[in-house]
Design a protein around this motif. Structure first.
Motif, PDB file in Angstrom:
ATOM      1  N   VAL A 120       0.899  -1.482  -0.099  1.00 57.74           N
ATOM      2  CA  VAL A 120       0.045  -0.335   0.323  1.00 57.74           C
ATOM      3  C   VAL A 120       0.706   1.043   0.097  1.00 57.74           C
ATOM      4  CG1 VAL A 120      -1.288   1.582   1.482  1.00 57.74           C
ATOM      5  CG2 VAL A 120      -2.324  -0.900   1.174  1.00 57.74           C
ATOM      6  N   GLU A 165       0.680   7.149   3.409  1.00 60.43           N
ATOM      7  CA  GLU A 165       0.168   8.336   4.008  1.00 60.43           C
ATOM      8  C   GLU A 165      -0.415   9.383   3.130  1.00 60.43           C
ATOM      9  OE1 GLU A 165      -2.981   9.440   7.444  1.00 60.43           O
ATOM     10  OE2 GLU A 165      -1.664   8.017   7.564  1.00 60.43           O
ATOM     11  N   ARG A 221      -1.298   8.819  -0.633  1.00 62.43           N
ATOM     12  CA  ARG A 221      -2.670   8.485  -1.049  1.00 62.43           C
ATOM     13  C   ARG A 221      -3.412   9.836  -0.209  1.00 62.43           C
ATOM     14  NH1 ARG A 221      -3.864   5.042   3.438  1.00 62.43           N
ATOM     15  NH2 ARG A 221      -1.414   4.074   4.146  1.00 62.43           N
ATOM     16  N   HIS A 251      -6.837  11.502  -2.930  1.00 56.59           N
ATOM     17  CA  HIS A 251      -7.253  11.454  -2.744  1.00 56.59           C
ATOM     18  C   HIS A 251      -7.849  13.208  -3.205  1.00 56.59           C
ATOM     19  CE1 HIS A 251     -11.137  12.268  -0.502  1.00 56.59           C
ATOM     20  NE2 HIS A 251     -10.800  12.288   0.503  1.00 56.59           N
ATOM     21  N   PHE A 305      -7.645   7.925   7.444  1.00 58.37           N
ATOM     22  CA  PHE A 305      -7.164   6.634   6.317  1.00 58.37           C
ATOM     23  C   PHE A 305      -6.674   6.018   7.245  1.00 58.37           C
ATOM     24  CE2 PHE A 305      -6.698  10.844   3.629  1.00 58.37           C
ATOM     25  CZ  PHE A 305      -7.106  10.031   2.194  1.00 58.37           C
ATOM     26  N   ALA A 335      -6.176  -0.886   0.526  1.00 50.93           N
ATOM     27  CA  ALA A 335      -6.517   0.448  -0.060  1.00 50.93           C
ATOM     28  C   ALA A 335      -4.834   0.894  -1.974  1.00 50.93           C
ATOM     29  CB  ALA A 335      -5.704   1.335   0.807  1.00 50.93           C
ATOM     30  N   HIS A 336      -5.898   0.985  -2.553  1.00 48.75           N
ATOM     31  CA  HIS A 336      -4.428   1.305  -3.636  1.00 48.75           C
ATOM     32  C   HIS A 336      -5.245   2.339  -4.646  1.00 48.75           C
ATOM     33  CE1 HIS A 336      -2.318  -2.192  -2.882  1.00 48.75           C
ATOM     34  NE2 HIS A 336      -3.815  -2.378  -2.348  1.00 48.75           N
ATOM     35  N   PRO A 337      -5.490   3.774  -4.193  1.00 50.83           N
ATOM     36  CA  PRO A 337      -6.043   4.777  -4.335  1.00 50.83           C
ATOM     37  C   PRO A 337      -5.481   4.768  -6.274  1.00 50.83           C
ATOM     38  CG  PRO A 337      -5.147   5.345  -2.291  1.00 50.83           C
ATOM     39  CD  PRO A 337      -4.982   3.946  -2.470  1.00 50.83           C
ATOM     40  N   GLU A 338      -4.153   3.886  -5.978  1.00 54.77           N
ATOM     41  CA  GLU A 338      -3.706   4.829  -7.553  1.00 54.77           C
ATOM     42  C   GLU A 338      -4.137   3.465  -8.750  1.00 54.77           C
ATOM     43  OE1 GLU A 338      -1.128   1.027  -5.368  1.00 54.77           O
ATOM     44  OE2 GLU A 338      -2.392   2.813  -5.306  1.00 54.77           O
TER      45      GLU A 338
END
Length: 725
Positions: free
Chosen positions: A373, A376, A379, A383, A617, A623-626
């Protein structure tokens, strides 16, 4: 109206004018008082913008604008705007921009009007969905401009907000993975939960192969829980509401639907209380949503745990009775089991989607130990800078080329759209690509980077001769999150994915000037490929049943199940983004000290306190917002231009005349006419979904658009039914 009445009316109008002035003065005073309170609260060492925002009735961005100290340290914007020539000159005396770069292949640079279409992307990027068309195109202007050392300061209030930037001194922690946080393949099987399907309007309930009727009276949460408990043999853990929306029963008593929903969820439930979780289950407390809430309850004894959910999370039941909805879930489960022997349908499509994805993580190869992941910091940046679907209404007021009277309103919806864009995703350790680094690369290296898996901080300029829709999302002033500048000559700063940057540079109308300020680049991989292929296969099988099966009831259930598969993929991708959300809970008044310290109290009565708190968060291993950001960028680009290779043609908003685009809504386009775009029932194809013949007045609000949309869908369905007979 006679003369005396007219004079009296004028006098009354003047009085109203003065009252409005006084009200505005009072409002300004209250707003100043509010801002002072925000500033005072911000001085607290544990103050958080996400806590203060709902209490103030503002967005987090507005709170941070009022109290910049609340901005995450890593994303805080400082220094002068890079768009200001004076400040730029003061802070960049020794830096020069990279020369304008022509990204078209050499043969395209010399092509005449009859030259064949040439895609810069080759077959791999976006499967050729964005392109340069067969016409002489001016040279795209792509330059690299280093950002001032400390980023950009907040824009003046009248200007659009500036997106956060990566600090010049961002350390290696930004671009490493979070220690001990890895997506891994599970070594356990999810436990199925006993589920019933209930229409609270009729009282009809479906459970396994049985159908029964309940007496629900007012259909409160307590009445539903108790009626199901005494009627259904054995414990029930999940209740799907198929129709009736009981949480809206008292909606007229509240100013907002969410208030009515919160009141319904938190009303007294004799024998039951709000669930506090069990074991490793972190999904405790209610989830307040205007239309698809989740109520989580447990017996006072703690023995039973029950969820009340809306089936609307999965699909619009379209009037189906509970038994048909049950059949749809059975078909969904059977088709998922063809690809995942241990598949279990969880409470929501997002939970189901992510659980199924973890079961496709490879057991051998580079990522056998899982997908790490991001930090932060990254991420948080994604976001803040990677929006989701494009939602934009284009009106005659904002765009003069849109007529006041439309010849028609036509809806095209991209079928299973996100499934088209999962074949390539960012993997590995991210690298920061500064403007200086980018400018030092050769043209081929720049091209490869922009067509790869990247997220780019850019300054874009709309061409002087531009007369069509905007191409790139930008932070919007006011309450909106994003808008799409299209006014000729406009320059703005934003973040965009590679597919959108490519579209801006190589679109069929005129190339935009793009300046690279900063960027993040990953290796290319296929972490979602097996997962998406399995879901596409399940969707295709169910879609075929919905059109070919002789039993209308089975066909309808298969159609609903195919929509559920779509939701699993759609919301599964959204879940990777791990956006912060609010959790609502209640605490008895006698136990006031047990209210979480970071919670905001939103209501109370003699018995209990209702509160909400942000999850922020969390340490989510999935969690992989990419991945979400890359898919969303590709989908937005495909709304503008998409190539159909088999037919050697193109579809999308840029392939209709200026003024013919009325709206974008995530996967859908609303146009003033029909187009002969190929449709083969494949992911990404444009489906003609609604057609309302004009003349009709152009919509000026979302409500008007949605109203016309429903009429258009009904009209098209009637036309098709008439054609069949």
């Amino acid at each position: 109206m006679d003369a005396s009445a007219y004079k009296a009316g004028l006098a009354e109008l003047r009085g109203l004018r003065e009252d409005i002035k006084k009200a505005r003065t009072a409002l300004k005073k209250l707003e100043n008082q509010r801002d002072k309170q925000i500033t005072a609260l911000a001085a607290h060492d544990r103050a958080k913008a996400e806590q203060i925002a709902p209490a103030a009735g503002l967005s987090i961005a507005d709170v941070v604008a009022t109290a910049p100290v609340l901005a995450p340290a890593a994303l805080a914007a400082t220094s002068a705007p890079a768009d200001d020539p004076a400040s730029a000159a003061a802070t960049e005396p020794t830096i020069t921009a990279a020369p304008t770069t022509d990204l078209r292949p050499a043969q395209a640079q010399h092509a005449g009007p009859t030259a064949p279409p040439t895609s810069l992307l080759a077959p791999k990027l976006l499967q050729g969905e964005v392109h340069s068309e067969a016409r002489p195109v001016p040279t795209p202007a792509l330059t690299a401009v280093p950002v001032p050392g400390q980023g950009e300061r907040e824009a003046a209030p009248a200007q659009p907000p500036r997106p956060p930037s990566i600090p010049a001194d961002a350390g290696p922690d930004w671009f490493t993975h979070t220690s001990g946080l890895v997506s891994t393949r599970p070594n356990y099987t999810q436990q199925a939960r006993a589920t019933v399907f209930l229409d609270t309007a009729t009282g009809v309930l479906a459970y396994r192969d049985q159908t029964m009727r309940l007496d629900l009276a007012g259909a409160s949460a307590g009445q539903i829980l108790n009626a199901v408990a005494v009627t259904v043999p054995g414990p029930v853990e999940r209740i799907y509401i198929t129709a009736g929306d009981p949480w809206h029963r008292d909606a007229t008593r509240y100013p907002y639907l969410k208030d009515a929903v919160a009141a319904w969820l938190n009303a007294p439930t004799p024998g039951w209380r709000t669930d506090t979780g069990r074991g490793q289950d972190r999904m405790a407390g209610h989830f307040v949503h205007a239309r698809n809430p989740v109520g989580r309850y447990m017996r006072d004894s703690g023995e039973s745990h029950v969820e009340i959910r809306s089936v609307g999370e999965w699909f619009d039941p379209e009037g189906a009775d509970p038994a048909t909805v049950r059949d749809a879930f059975v078909l969904l489960w059977k088709n998922l089991r063809r690809h995942w022997p241990d598949a279990v349908i969880m409470g929501s499509p997002s939970q189901t989607g992510r659980d199924l994805w973890t079961r496709t993580i490879p057991t051998r190869g580079q990522y056998a130990e899982g997908y790490p992941v991001l930090s932060e910091e990254l991420r948080g940046l994604l976001h803040a800078t990677a929006g989701q679907g494009r939602n934009e209404l284009i009106t005659p007021h904002t765009t003069p080329s849109v007529p006041e009277q439309l010849p028609a309103l036509v809806e095209y919806d991209r079928t299973f759209a996100y499934a088209k864009h999962t074949w390539k995703s960012p993997v590995g350790t991210p690298r920061r690509i500064t403007a200086t680094t980018f400018a030092s690369w050769s043209q081929s290296e720049q091209t490869k980077a922009l067509f790869g898996c990247g997220h780019w901080h850019i300054r874009a300029t709309v061409p002087d001769n531009w007369n069509h829709v905007g191409l790139l999302p930008a932070p919007a002033p006011g309450d909106r999150a994003w808008h799409y500048p299209a006014t000729p000559g406009t320059t703005f700063t934003t973040w965009a994915g590679g597919p959108e940057v490519h579209t801006a540079l190589t679109n069929p109308l005129a190339p935009w000037k793009i300046e690279i300020l900063d960027g993040i680049l990953w290796d290319e991989g296929k972490p979602l490929d097996d997962w998406a292929k399995n879901l596409k296969d399940a969707w295709a099988a169910l879609d075929a049943q919905s059109t070919l099966h002789a039993d209308p009831r089975h066909a309808h259930a298969a159609h609903l199940a195919s929509r559920a598969v779509r939701a699993v993929l759609l919301y599964g991708i959204g879940a990777f983004a791990q956006r912060p959300r609010m959790v609502t809970g209640t605490t008895p008044r006698s136990m006031e000290r047990d209210v979480p310290p970071d919670a905001e109290i939103i209501g109370f009565d003699e018995q209990q306190i209702t509160w909400q708190k942000p999850t922020g968060f969390s340490r989510d291993p999935n969690a992989h917002p990419e991945w979400s950001a890359a898919i969303w960028s590709a989908a937005r680009a495909a709304l503008l231009t998409q190539r159909h290779r088999d037919e050697d043609t193109f579809a999308g908003a840029l392939h209709v005349p200026a003024g013919a685009v009325i709206a974008f809504r995530t996967d859908a386009l609303y146009l003033t006419g029909t187009h002969s775009w190929p449709y083969r029932r494949q992911p990404g194809d444009y489906l003609l979904k609604g057609h309302l013949v004009g003349p009709l007045t152009a919509p000026t609000s979302e409500e008007e658009l949605l109203s016309l949309r429903e009429v258009g869908r009904t009209s098209l369905a009637g036309t098709r039914a008439g054609a069949r007979t």
